[in-house]
Design a protein around this motif. Structure first.
Motif, PDB file in Angstrom:
ATOM      1  N   GLN A 130       0.816  -1.035  -0.058  1.00  0.00           N
ATOM      2  CA  GLN A 130      -0.148   0.155  -0.057  1.00  0.00           C
ATOM      3  C   GLN A 130       0.853   1.176  -0.013  1.00  0.00           C
ATOM      4  N   LYS A 131       1.760   1.230   0.896  1.00  0.00           N
ATOM      5  CA  LYS A 131       2.561   2.748   1.088  1.00  0.00           C
ATOM      6  C   LYS A 131       3.680   2.673  -0.357  1.00  0.00           C
ATOM      7  N   LEU A 132       3.905   1.580  -0.769  1.00  0.00           N
ATOM      8  CA  LEU A 132       4.737   1.628  -2.108  1.00  0.00           C
ATOM      9  C   LEU A 132       4.017   2.450  -3.228  1.00  0.00           C
ATOM     10  N   ALA A 133       2.615   1.694  -3.342  1.00  0.00           N
ATOM     11  CA  ALA A 133       1.661   2.182  -4.586  1.00  0.00           C
ATOM     12  C   ALA A 133       0.961   3.706  -4.264  1.00  0.00           C
ATOM     13  N   GLN A 134       1.273   4.068  -2.979  1.00  0.00           N
ATOM     14  CA  GLN A 134       0.769   5.320  -2.707  1.00  0.00           C
ATOM     15  C   GLN A 134       1.645   6.410  -3.189  1.00  0.00           C
ATOM     16  N   SER A 135       3.009   5.926  -2.639  1.00  0.00           N
ATOM     17  CA  SER A 135       4.294   6.852  -2.725  1.00  0.00           C
ATOM     18  C   SER A 135       4.643   6.854  -4.557  1.00  0.00           C
ATOM     19  N   ILE A 136       4.168   6.309  -5.278  1.00  0.00           N
ATOM     20  CA  ILE A 136       4.547   6.540  -6.738  1.00  0.00           C
ATOM     21  C   ILE A 136       3.460   6.949  -7.598  1.00  0.00           C
ATOM     22  N   GLY A 137       2.136   6.947  -6.931  1.00  0.00           N
ATOM     23  CA  GLY A 137       1.000   7.307  -7.430  1.00  0.00           C
ATOM     24  C   GLY A 137       0.019   6.312  -8.219  1.00  0.00           C
ATOM     25  N   ALA A 138       0.432   4.988  -8.196  1.00  0.00           N
ATOM     26  CA  ALA A 138      -0.140   3.851  -8.682  1.00  0.00           C
ATOM     27  C   ALA A 138      -1.455   3.923  -8.210  1.00  0.00           C
ATOM     28  N   ALA A 139      -2.458   3.440  -9.052  1.00  0.00           N
ATOM     29  CA  ALA A 139      -3.805   2.997  -8.643  1.00  0.00           C
ATOM     30  C   ALA A 139      -3.546   1.481  -7.731  1.00  0.00           C
ATOM     31  N   PHE A 140      -4.403   1.765  -6.329  1.00  0.00           N
ATOM     32  CA  PHE A 140      -4.237   0.658  -5.595  1.00  0.00           C
ATOM     33  C   PHE A 140      -5.371   0.063  -5.184  1.00  0.00           C
ATOM     34  N   HIS A 141      -5.705  -1.318  -5.170  1.00  0.00           N
ATOM     35  CA  HIS A 141      -6.858  -2.203  -4.723  1.00  0.00           C
ATOM     36  C   HIS A 141      -6.396  -3.117  -4.104  1.00  0.00           C
ATOM     37  N   HIS A 142      -7.363  -3.848  -3.046  1.00  0.00           N
ATOM     38  CA  HIS A 142      -6.898  -4.966  -2.282  1.00  0.00           C
ATOM     39  C   HIS A 142      -8.188  -5.697  -1.924  1.00  0.00           C
ATOM     40  N   TRP A 143      -8.007  -6.814  -1.802  1.00  0.00           N
ATOM     41  CA  TRP A 143      -9.045  -8.059  -1.414  1.00  0.00           C
ATOM     42  C   TRP A 143      -8.305  -9.195  -0.947  1.00  0.00           C
ATOM     43  N   THR A 144      -9.240 -10.232  -0.577  1.00  0.00           N
ATOM     44  CA  THR A 144      -8.628 -11.376   0.029  1.00  0.00           C
ATOM     45  C   THR A 144      -9.299 -12.476  -0.825  1.00  0.00           C
ATOM     46  N   ILE A 145      -8.369 -13.726  -1.124  1.00  0.00           N
ATOM     47  CA  ILE A 145      -8.976 -14.547  -1.785  1.00  0.00           C
ATOM     48  C   ILE A 145      -9.384 -15.983  -1.183  1.00  0.00           C
ATOM     49  N   ASP A 146      -9.586 -15.732   0.300  1.00  0.00           N
ATOM     50  CA  ASP A 146      -9.850 -16.951   1.044  1.00  0.00           C
ATOM     51  C   ASP A 146     -11.197 -17.758   0.706  1.00  0.00           C
ATOM     52  N   ASP A 147     -12.293 -16.829   0.079  1.00  0.00           N
ATOM     53  CA  ASP A 147     -13.307 -17.624  -0.076  1.00  0.00           C
ATOM     54  C   ASP A 147     -13.153 -18.471  -1.246  1.00  0.00           C
TER      55      ASP A 147
END
Length: 370
Positions: A130-147
């Motif tokens: 998250q911090k890396l993506a924010q620092s370079i301006g990249a679009a960032f999403h997150h989710w889990t794949i446990d299901d």
């Protein structure tokens, strides 16, 4: 100026034919430092691939580890160097996006990252991504794949008539996590009409330490020709020399696949061997084409991390050759990559090896008898 993003470079001077000593001289300022050559070459390669493929950017499964973090920085550097060399207007025109003047804004239009966690993932790798993506301006999403993972496992448990356990089904349970990440990141790339980057490095390619149709998914593999020790030191160099402060998180992590429960303390080097030793074995076995016994005898006289004794060193050499022979089929299926180093393991451009073989049976027997 080698490896420039410009269409051409013009070097000129006025020649004084009556007095050659008076002719203006242009000293060459092009750097031959390997870390600088690497980022210039990959920036140019990613820029060319993006233009010629007519894609609308790059998509990356950003795990928070070293390999995917490097891929994110390579795209960010492509943007920074492109704007620096061509100007924002010409760069945006070349990659067919609306004009922006901020490099972070342009990176946000060209790079989409997703962190795909499981119950085995740590807060540290989420923060790192998250911090890396924010620092370079990249679009960032997150989710889990446990299901998705649980759905696959429950279906197979019915087939086998028993629950899956880490003691009995370790590799299969690791692989299904990596493979469950693939369909959704491909879907994101398809919808974005973007190139999906795969993050496998050369050290993993040597020994098949990657899940086919999992973390190898993608249509371009920018670091498949680069070894892990180079990657780890380059990230520290880039944090300090290029100002990518967002790398401070990943640079303080121990490389791990995070596919086993945390109480099993999984690390890449525990699964394989110390990366510097793997690199030396690769250099001797693949680049210099020495036999297992010859590799062992060479290594025995070298200063190696951890100072492994003769028995452990022999085990490392045996493991490398067995895994190398067993995993050629994976290397045959890796996405196209850039040939950046003195050697690589891409069978299409440098290193042919039979898909099926005797697995160095006789050569390993000779090593065992030393």
């Amino acid at each position: 100026n080698r490896l420039s993003l410009k269409p051409f470079n013009l070097v000129w001077c006025d020649v004084d034919f009556s007095n050659l000593d008076a002719t203006e001289k242009h000293p060459l300022t092009d750097s031959k430092v390997k870390n600088e050559e690497f980022i210039k070459a990959t920036s140019l390669a990613l820029f060319d691939y993006l233009r010629k493929s007519k894609a609308k950017g790059y998509v990356l499964s950003l795990s928070g580890g070293a390999d995917s973090s490097l891929c994110a920085i390579l795209v960010a550097e492509m943007v920074r160097r492109g704007v620096q060399e061509l100007g924002a207007e010409k760069f945006c025109e070349a990659v067919n996006i609306p004009l922006s003047t901020s490099t972070n804004e342009i990176t946000g239009k060209l790079l989409t990252c997703a962190y795909q966690g499981t119950k085995n993932s740590s807060e540290a790798t989420f923060t790192s991504s998250q911090k890396l993506a924010q620092s370079i301006g990249a679009a960032f999403h997150h989710w889990t794949i446990d299901d998705e993972v649980e759905s696959y496992e429950s279906k197979i448990e019915k087939v086998f008539g028993r629950p899956l356990t880490w003691e009995q089904d370790d590799i299969a349970r690791q692989n299904i996590q990596a493979r469950s990440r693939s369909p959704i990141i491909w879907m994101l790339a398809n919808l974005k009409q973007a190139v999906l980057l795969t993050t496998s490095n050369r050290s993993e390619g040597d020994v098949g330490y990657a899940t086919m149709d999992g973390d190898t998914s993608g249509s371009l593999a920018p670091i498949a020709g680069i070894d892990k020790p180079f990657i780890l030191q380059w990230l520290k160099w880039a944090e300090k020399e290029l100002g990518y402060t967002g790398l401070s998180y990943v640079n303080n992590l121990t490389p791990t696949a995070e596919l086993r429960p945390s109480d099993r303390a999984q690390t890449d080097e525990k699964d394989l061997m110390p990366y510097p030793i793997l690199l030396e074995i690769e250099r001797l076995a693949i680049n210099e084409r020495l036999s297992p016994a010859e590799v062992y005898l060479k290594l025995r006289n070298m200063a190696l991390p951890g100072n492994p004794d003769a028995s452990l060193l022999k085990t490392y050499v045996q493991k490398f050759f067995r895994l190398w022979a067993a995993n050629q089929w994976k290397r045959e299926r890796l996405a196209p990559s850039f040939h950046l180093d003195e050697w690589n393991v891409d069978p299409r451009s440098w290193c042919r090896f039979p898909i099926l073989s005797a697995g160095f049976k006789f050569e390993l027997e000779a090593l065992e008898n030393l």
